[in-house]
Design an enzyme around this catalytic site. Sequence first.
Site, PDB file in Angstrom:
ATOM      1  N   GLU A 217      41.495  21.555  55.352  1.00 53.26           N
ATOM      2  CA  GLU A 217      40.906  21.313  54.041  1.00 53.26           C
ATOM      3  C   GLU A 217      41.553  22.153  52.954  1.00 53.26           C
ATOM      4  O   GLU A 217      40.875  22.843  52.197  1.00 53.26           O
ATOM      5  CB  GLU A 217      39.397  21.566  54.079  1.00 53.26           C
ATOM      6  CG  GLU A 217      38.622  20.644  54.979  1.00 53.26           C
ATOM      7  CD  GLU A 217      38.509  19.242  54.399  1.00 53.26           C
ATOM      8  OE1 GLU A 217      38.513  19.129  53.169  1.00 53.26           O
ATOM      9  OE2 GLU A 217      38.472  18.297  55.190  1.00 53.26           O
ATOM     10  N   ASP A 218      42.866  22.104  52.887  1.00 54.00           N
ATOM     11  CA  ASP A 218      43.618  22.742  51.800  1.00 54.00           C
ATOM     12  C   ASP A 218      43.619  24.265  51.846  1.00 54.00           C
ATOM     13  O   ASP A 218      44.051  24.893  50.886  1.00 54.00           O
ATOM     14  CB  ASP A 218      43.090  22.316  50.425  1.00 54.00           C
ATOM     15  CG  ASP A 218      43.595  20.946  50.068  1.00 54.00           C
ATOM     16  OD1 ASP A 218      44.528  20.509  50.765  1.00 54.00           O
ATOM     17  OD2 ASP A 218      43.096  20.336  49.130  1.00 54.00           O
TER      18      ASP A 218
END
Lengths: 599, 388
Positions: A217-218
């Site tokens: 998630e980044d």
Amino acid sequence: MASVFLNWAFIGEVKNPRSFVEDLRNKRRNGLIPYEVNVYYDDFTDEVIINTDNGRIRRPLIVVKNGKPKLTKKHIRDLQSGKIKFEDLIENGIIEYLDTDEEENSYIALWPEEVTKEHTHMEINPLDIFGLSSSLIPYGEYDRGDRVNFGAKMIGQSLGYYLSNFLIRTDTKSNILLYPQVPLTTTQTFDVFNLDKHPAGQNVVIALLSYGGYNMEDAIILNKGSIERGFGRSFFFRTYQTEETRYGGGQVDEIEIPDKDVRGYRSEKAYSNLNEDGIISIETPVSGGDVLVGKTSPLRFLGRDEFLTGIQNRRETSLVVRHGEVGVVDKVLLSETQNGDKLVKVSVRDLRIPELGDKFASRHGQKGVVGLILPEEDMPFTEDGIVPDIIMNPHSIPSRLTVGQLLEILGGKVAALRGRKNDGSMFNCEKENDLRKELQKLGFRSDGKEVLYNGITGEKMEVEIFIGMIYYQKLEHMVANKIHARSRGPVALLTKQPTEGRANEGGLRLGEMEKDCLIAHGAPLLLKERFSSDEVEIPICKKCGVVAVYDWRKNKYHCPICGKGNNIEKVKMSYAFNLMLNELKSLLIFPKIILEDGE
Amino acid sequence: MKWERVHKMYEELISNLELPEKIKEDMSKSFEIYKPTKSQAKKIIDRIVNTYKKMLYEPGEAIGVIAAQSISEPATQMTMRTYHVAGAAAKQVSLGLPRLIEIVDARREPTTPMMEIYMKKEFNTKEDAAKVAKKIKETKLKNIVLEDVIDLVNSEVELKIDINYLNNLDMNMESLKKTLKKYIKNYDITTEDTTVKITSKKETTIRELQKLKLKIFDISLRGIRGITQTIVTKKGNEWMIITLGSNIKKVLGIKELDPTRIYSNNISEVEKLFGIEAARNVIISESSKTLADQGLDVDPRHLILVGDTMTMDGTIKAIGRYGVSGEKRSVLARANFETTVKHLTDAAVEGEVDRLDSIIENVLINQVAPIGTAMCDLVFKPKTSKEK
């Protein structure tokens, strides 16, 4: 007949709008009317619109006449030698400024080779289409438009070397990156704006790799070694300020170490860092609630004691460090306000070393927070022993289509290896094929992939990993500014409910929708407990249903209506409800509480 | 003979169960297909009864809040989605959130009233359906006028008529003249081959002529008032007509149509004609259709609860200030919702008493709300020793 509007006011009509507009433009180019005037003919509504008002966005373009740009090589030579100035070009109608309206009437070529007879203008440089921030994005034309937008937005949030006199400045809040670098992949804008003197980021080795799931998630994985070598370190400065205000009646504030009998006196320890003049000395470590400047003010209202004794007491109004912040006193500035009052500014500096949750971003709208700080020995490494500084998750790429980022990594790798910067200006950059060829010449795979070994197990990875160099920015959103928790703390005066917000050490609100969820789960007892932050016991007269009065001297309750004290029952309720009852009374509505019998 | 005995056995087993009739019916139907023995049947019934009891809500479950959350959570996604469909606006019906809001607000007229009409069995052909569709579609005079001129000198309005269209409606200029005469007096009407002239008998102003023009434009020549568009489609092997605009009363009288299966999305119209139960069914079917169209899966029981709440006391009540929420018994609950001051002052004038027996009031004053685990209360109060 076309209507003519001057600054959106109707002024008349013309028969041949096209020749009229052309005439006006020629006059402007010959300097007969000011060059700020823009003319636009809308053939759909048949209106001529002339704008001279302020606040329009305008940009310069080279005028093209009969398929030839008016700007010649001679002009450029003269410009270089200083014979003419840019203003001369505008006055002579070689370059003119168009606003958004007149742009609709123009046909603009990007390059000199493209110019045909239909063209009216030519770009000075196609990069001019973009603003300052967006034009700093290398290979931006390979990114999707929204990503360029995000990237430009985040460039504005990046920490850097914003001004070189930051040591003597007293900005309320400022951030300085400790070891800023000029990017390996620059754009022409960098040179134009002297941004090599004010860089805002660092070049890092990046590997596109999932490594243990800590960059989901980044999130990004940071190399602890890189951090210890100075990656992403920054100073956070906050300047506090206070002054000796003069009040009416000759009363003044005083900057001093407050006496013990001053109202609101803190502990002796709180003032221990202050010098005799009541001001802290530099390089003193401080944390939230510590006094920076001791100050006392006259009382706002005089109480009974002051009237009787005539002794003027004072109240404590010291300057203290904000709750939750730490740092070292960096500088103290003594000055005067415009009224001639004494002014003290104290600047507190805090070293911010990257930690879990700090926000970093590339220039392509790819932001992420630190998910793991990995010791250098556990990081993956290449055959040559190169260890990435940042491990970014490859899943961030396909859905966002930031191809420009991949090209920047490739270009950065070439630039680092050959020892020369790489130009990534949009529409005018070093092309992918050239970069690949050069990389191959330098002895690497042309696609930038390399064999990587797992730093923990030592195993060779099953696939080659894309690894290269990219410019990374530390953004101003750091966890140290945001972390917040509370168990007990201050309450608001009016409602007796916890205060709101981090700055006030406030609680986290259990709101209306959260309340609904507790009801839906059938948990009203939990709900009551959550909402009991302002619980109070109110004495009620059972007979009259009104709030009873407490007599402090007799230590007894009595009903204000029937006067008796034998029928009083204490009832628990939220203070907010009690407040509402009081407010209703002030509206001449008299609420009564009817109590049921019960234990 | 034997079969009758078995049948009787099933009857006996099923008839005394405390289950809804529908489940009982289904059970006896499938028993007759699979023919279980008595002991098997007993086992099956036991399991069904147990499952049914497990499916029932526990006393004290906050079904209203759960229904509200179950509908509004997907509805928030709907807002995000419906406005993002660019360019796909061919269907001119109100869909998604706007329609859902329309339903729960109990609006008098929906923005796009529609009807679904089925044909009687003996008229179930495309031709008949098309004929009826043509018959019920409303044609106004303005639909067949090609050109209109107001002649102030002769104080007359001149209309050029699309003659083909007129013939299509089984009319000619003569009959058009007759129809017009019904609606306007004090004017002479003359017709030439494709033009109608309406001349004032006395002198008039241009404003009056303009008024007249607008009035005659709105004259309905054919069809049922309100039905602007008809579409003939096939559903299964049945021909049906979908109409834009709703007028159930008029449609009921057409002999080719099945009067038992007319459906309209105009809730208040249905309520007026068929009663509150029918309106409840329309609320439920319309809201579930709206949600299903958007690909949202909401349990029908939540929508049934909404329908029940809205129609509970015999009239359609909106969910909101002027409906369900505004008619709550508790002053504090009403004041907590909207128009606080109004409810408080009114309550003060009337001397209302809040019994604090619902949820919101108790949350407000921070007492245990009677819901869920706090639903139960001690009814028996033992006498104290003194009272004895």
